[in-house]
Design a protein around this motif. Structure first.
Motif, mmCIF file in Angstrom:
data_model
loop_
_atom_site.group_PDB
_atom_site.id
_atom_site.type_symbol
_atom_site.label_atom_id
_atom_site.label_comp_id
_atom_site.label_asym_id
_atom_site.label_seq_id
_atom_site.Cartn_x
_atom_site.Cartn_y
_atom_site.Cartn_z
ATOM 1 N N ILE A 309 0.199 -28.755 7.777
ATOM 2 C CA ILE A 309 0.057 -27.324 8.078
ATOM 3 C C ILE A 309 -1.401 -26.889 7.929
ATOM 4 O O ILE A 309 -1.945 -26.174 8.783
ATOM 5 C CB ILE A 309 0.954 -26.494 7.136
ATOM 6 C CG1 ILE A 309 2.429 -26.839 7.368
ATOM 7 C CG2 ILE A 309 0.716 -24.996 7.343
ATOM 8 C CD1 ILE A 309 3.365 -26.288 6.309
ATOM 9 N N GLU A 454 0.363 -15.837 8.939
ATOM 10 C CA GLU A 454 1.177 -16.726 9.772
ATOM 11 C C GLU A 454 1.173 -18.152 9.231
ATOM 12 O O GLU A 454 2.194 -18.850 9.267
ATOM 13 C CB GLU A 454 0.678 -16.698 11.222
ATOM 14 C CG GLU A 454 0.950 -15.387 11.944
ATOM 15 C CD GLU A 454 2.434 -15.004 11.907
ATOM 16 O OE1 GLU A 454 3.272 -15.869 12.226
ATOM 17 O OE2 GLU A 454 2.730 -13.852 11.562
ATOM 18 N N THR A 455 0.033 -18.569 8.719
ATOM 19 C CA THR A 455 -0.030 -19.906 8.108
ATOM 20 C C THR A 455 0.822 -19.949 6.850
ATOM 21 O O THR A 455 1.539 -20.930 6.606
ATOM 22 C CB THR A 455 -1.488 -20.258 7.753
ATOM 23 O OG1 THR A 455 -2.283 -20.219 8.951
ATOM 24 C CG2 THR A 455 -1.577 -21.642 7.127
ATOM 25 N N LYS A 457 3.471 -18.204 6.268
ATOM 26 C CA LYS A 457 4.879 -18.230 6.695
ATOM 27 C C LYS A 457 5.300 -19.652 7.079
ATOM 28 O O LYS A 457 6.437 -20.073 6.819
ATOM 29 C CB LYS A 457 5.086 -17.261 7.859
ATOM 30 C CG LYS A 457 5.084 -15.798 7.425
ATOM 31 C CD LYS A 457 4.973 -14.847 8.606
ATOM 32 C CE LYS A 457 6.186 -14.889 9.513
ATOM 33 N NZ LYS A 457 6.096 -13.867 10.578
ATOM 34 N N LYS A 458 4.371 -20.395 7.669
ATOM 35 C CA LYS A 458 4.678 -21.798 8.004
ATOM 36 C C LYS A 458 4.923 -22.609 6.742
ATOM 37 O O LYS A 458 5.821 -23.467 6.705
ATOM 38 C CB LYS A 458 3.531 -22.408 8.813
ATOM 39 C CG LYS A 458 3.419 -21.883 10.236
ATOM 40 C CD LYS A 458 2.245 -22.521 10.971
ATOM 41 C CE LYS A 458 2.081 -21.923 12.363
ATOM 42 N NZ LYS A 458 0.887 -22.490 13.063
ATOM 43 N N LYS A 461 8.438 -21.842 5.596
ATOM 44 C CA LYS A 461 9.457 -22.468 6.451
ATOM 45 C C LYS A 461 9.637 -23.945 6.125
ATOM 46 O O LYS A 461 10.754 -24.444 5.951
ATOM 47 C CB LYS A 461 9.073 -22.299 7.924
ATOM 48 C CG LYS A 461 9.125 -20.873 8.425
ATOM 49 C CD LYS A 461 8.558 -20.756 9.839
ATOM 50 C CE LYS A 461 8.577 -19.303 10.319
ATOM 51 N NZ LYS A 461 7.979 -19.163 11.676
ATOM 52 N N ASP A 492 13.310 -21.706 10.019
ATOM 53 C CA ASP A 492 12.262 -20.946 10.703
ATOM 54 C C ASP A 492 12.785 -19.555 11.062
ATOM 55 O O ASP A 492 12.097 -18.543 10.855
ATOM 56 C CB ASP A 492 11.825 -21.667 11.981
ATOM 57 C CG ASP A 492 10.997 -22.896 11.703
ATOM 58 O OD1 ASP A 492 10.899 -23.287 10.520
ATOM 59 O OD2 ASP A 492 10.453 -23.491 12.648
ATOM 60 N N ASP A 496 11.455 -15.901 9.600
ATOM 61 C CA ASP A 496 10.982 -14.888 10.553
ATOM 62 C C ASP A 496 11.750 -13.578 10.395
ATOM 63 O O ASP A 496 11.155 -12.486 10.358
ATOM 64 C CB ASP A 496 11.143 -15.402 11.994
ATOM 65 C CG ASP A 496 10.086 -16.432 12.355
ATOM 66 O OD1 ASP A 496 9.014 -16.433 11.714
ATOM 67 O OD2 ASP A 496 10.339 -17.242 13.268
#
Length: 719
Positions: A309, A454-455, A457-458, A461, A492, A496
């Motif tokens: 990531i 956003e990173t 959130k990855k 996930k 995912d 979200d």
């Protein structure tokens, strides 16, 4: 600060004669145990030249790197190199402090940094440096009259006595003390330090040179890293609330290291002087098996996923490269270490080696009824505890590596729990509430400036999925169990949708929530789906990791301490090696090449190697274009090999980063920054044929200062 670590300090034994002297030795005891061996190895000075409380000696030039209120919990080492307060340490130990000053306008990570005047030096906020003033064996005083007491009563009395000793020393903000335990708590030293709190950054090479080769070369040899940073210490204030010097003048240290530019040859004496972190030289076979098959195995799995990531994020933009460079270094460092440790354990067949040692111990125990009554249950007790710890150590890894520290978001969201707690009280303390709101607003700004949502959130996930796959339902956050059912394992989609409903979905939304917050809004935090997930990791840590794991580890500690006592009794009269425990230590050996997997490697690397690597793959081995040209010109003009790094078989570990490497006359020849792969198993068993510590040559440090940073004035100051 008082730290009596009586249960978990491991004991290592001196088991084999070799040119490299196993162990990280206590400087105050060199005269008694080590100086003869050091002399045989080529050392030209006396024990008093290394450590003495009545005269200036080498120890007065060595400092440990700490932080804020914990200045003697050392994370690295350094050394004074001038009478004007200059300190030399590693790039990787202090680059995070430079990172805080970096921006798009001043990208110090990419470009490096040099303060040509003292006014340009940048504060390393929060960094402390500590110099050991003296060590004093206080074992007899602390343990007097405890033989007839229970373990709990003895511990309480020793802690009370230790607290008095420390309080008697801590008379102002510049002096602090702690008590460290050696050999399972059978030997206790009061250690007194002078603490420097005003530390400023003077020079640091760009990341491409300081971490040359990046993750591709980490824990490997040969290396060409210019892994150094130069700091300056300013005068202490006697007022603890004043972190910076009133006079704004650099200190004149008690001592500083002399420089040697003469170089070295293979088999020359070398000595590493610094503050190694921790070693575990005397774990049993079953405990070593747990390290390889539980801790390292699952740690590697989690951090491999994180690295994927981080790499994608950093490759996507310059902004994210800047934001995640430091996090990537921290993540990859332990990852590669775990991989190297596991290779070393396998290569040495260490589990079976430990079993053979245990057989000797068991035979000795069975040699008399008295010994059997005292130590007969030790190995069985240890194995029982370790078996129960397998599940709990695995859980600990997933709670912290995949949960609390799975990215940067969980710990950020967790900070809102205090706001919730304040508002849950019948009578809300408005002053405390407003203070917490101010702190959170700063935290929000820092988080969204330092990281990318956003990173992050990855991370959530991927880490939630890993947690679900590797931990039983009874030890999972209920949110993960429910999400697997509701979303058919599509985590995912779960993350979200959770963020769509959350106050944490954007910086603006969080700031708006805090701006108009009233105590009635606390319920919104409690019901927030992202907050619920994040908080659940902390609750599992509290209920299962801290309580259950803590209970079993305490039981294990009792057996392990008893085991150490048995080993000391069995080996009475032999020279024993204390495990590293973040205190000042000396290790010594020879500068020596290595045979790794059948390939012979010389003891020194060169600038030619750097140029060749850069030409073959500039993406993995980037260097500034002008610097590359300077290297080529230097090689051509000198017609000689220009050394960059070298290796020795001195025993080192984490915390030795930044340690001075000295020659037989006690002069500075290099700076420790890494270890070579398979030799990382030395934390569990020192093997001179495998162990190699890696140092940047002091001549290369000066080459980079001259040719990249153009630090002419600094070179004149540091002679």
């Amino acid at each position: 600060m008082l730290r009596l670590k009586l249960l978990f300090i491991c004991l290592a034994l001196f088991m084999a004669s070799a040119k490299a002297d196993e162990g990280m030795w206590i400087p105050a005891l060199l005269k008694k145990y080590n100086i003869k061996d050091m002399k045989k190895a080529g050392f030209k000075l006396s024990a008093e030249d290394v450590y003495d409380i009545n005269k200036i000696c080498l120890k007065d030039a060595i400092v440990g790197l700490g932080k804020g209120s914990r200045p003697t919990t050392f994370s690295g080492s350094g050394s004074f190199i001038s009478s004007t307060g200059l300190v030399l340490t590693n790039h990787h130990t202090v680059v995070s402090y430079l990172h805080k000053h970096s921006s798009d306008e001043h990208n110090y990570l990419r470009d490096g940094f040099y303060a040509s005047t003292k006014e340009e030096e940048l504060p390393a906020k929060g960094l402390t440096l500590s110099r050991l003033i003296r060590m004093e064996d206080v074992t007899a005083h602390l343990k007097e009259g405890t033989d007839t007491l229970s373990a709990q009563e003895a511990s309480r009395l020793m802690n009370a006595r230790g607290k008095k000793l420390v309080e008697a020393v801590n008379t102002n903000a510049t002096i602090t003390a702690d008590i460290k335990a050696y050999f399972g708590g059978t030997q206790l030293f009061l250690q007194v330090y002078e603490v420097y709190r005003d530390v400023r950054i003077v020079a640091m090479p760009p990341l491409s040179l300081g971490k040359f080769g990046g993750e591709n070369d980490n824990w490997k040899w040969p290396r060409q890293s210019a892994d150094f940073g130069i700091l300056r210490v300013y005068g202490n204030s006697n007022n603890e609330s004043l972190k910076y010097s009133i006079t704004n003048q650099p200190i004149t240290p008690v001592n500083h290291l002399e420089l040697s530019l003469k170089g070295y040859e293979e088999d020359d004496f070398a000595m590493v002087y610094g503050f190694p972190g921790g070693t575990k030289q005397y774990l049993t076979a079953r405990a070593i098996q747990q390290v390889a098959e539980v801790k390292n195995y699952h740690g590697i799995k989690i951090r491999d996923a994180k690295m994927a990531i981080i790499t994608d994020a950093m490759n996507s933009s310059e902004e994210l490269w800047l934001k995640y460079s430091d996090y990537m270094a921290k993540t990859s460092n332990s990852l590669l270490r775990w991989k190297a440790e596991s290779r070393g354990i396998e290569k040495l067949d260490l589990v079976n080696l430990k079993k053979e040692e245990e057989k000797k111990f068991i035979a000795w125990v069975n040699s008399s009824a008295e010994l059997k009554a005292k130590y007969g249950d030790v190995i069985i007790g240890i194995e029982s505890c370790v078996a129960r710890l397998d599940t709990l150590e695995k859980l600990n890894l997933y709670v912290f590596e995949a949960g609390i520290n799975g990215g940067n978001f969980v710990s950020f969201a967790g900070k809102f729990d205090m706001l919730n707690a304040i508002c849950s009280r019948k009578n809300v303390n408005e002053k405390r509430l407003n203070k917490e709101l101010r702190n959170l607003r700063v935290g929000v700004s820092n988080f969204f400036n330092d990281y990318d949502l956003e990173t992050e959130k990855k991370f959530l996930k991927v880490m939630v999925k890993l947690y679900d796959e590797n931990v039983g339902d009874s030890l999972k956050p209920s949110q993960i169990v429910e999400a697997r059912k509701k979303y058919n394992g599509n985590f995912d989609q779960y993350i979200d949708e959770a963020f769509e409903q959350s106050i944490f979905s954007s910086k603006d939304k969080v700031n708006k929530f805090l701006k108009y917050f009233t105590k009635e809004d606390a319920e919104k935090i409690d019901n927030d789906p992202v907050f619920q997930l994040c908080l659940s990791y902390f609750l599992i840590n509290k209920d299962h990791v801290m309580r259950q794991r803590g209970k079993v580890r305490k039981e294990y500690g009792k057996y392990h301490t008893l085991y150490l006592g048995g080993i000391r009794e069995m080996k009475e009269g032999e020279k024993l090696v204390p495990d590293a425990n973040r205190s000042l230590r000396v290790s010594f050996g020879q500068i020596k090449g290595i045979n790794d997997e059948g390939v012979e490697y010389t003891y020194v690397s060169s600038l030619n190697d750097l140029v060749e690597k850069n030409q073959e793959n500039s993406k993995i081995y980037p260097v500034p274009e002008a610097y590359a040209q300077s290297c080529k010109e230097a090689i051509e003009s000198t017609k000689k090999t220009i050394p960059t790094c070298f290796i020795s078989n001195c025993h080192t570990t984490g915390g030795n980063s930044g340690s001075a490497v000295l020659n037989a006359k006690g002069k500075l020849i290099g700076l420790n920054f890494d270890s070579a792969g398979n030799g990382l198993v030395g934390d569990y068993k020192f093997m001179p044929e495998l162990t190699r510590q890696i140092s940047v040559d002091i001549r290369y440090v000066r080459f980079v200062l001259e040719n990249q940073l153009k630090a002419k004035a600094l070179l004149e100051e540091w002679k």
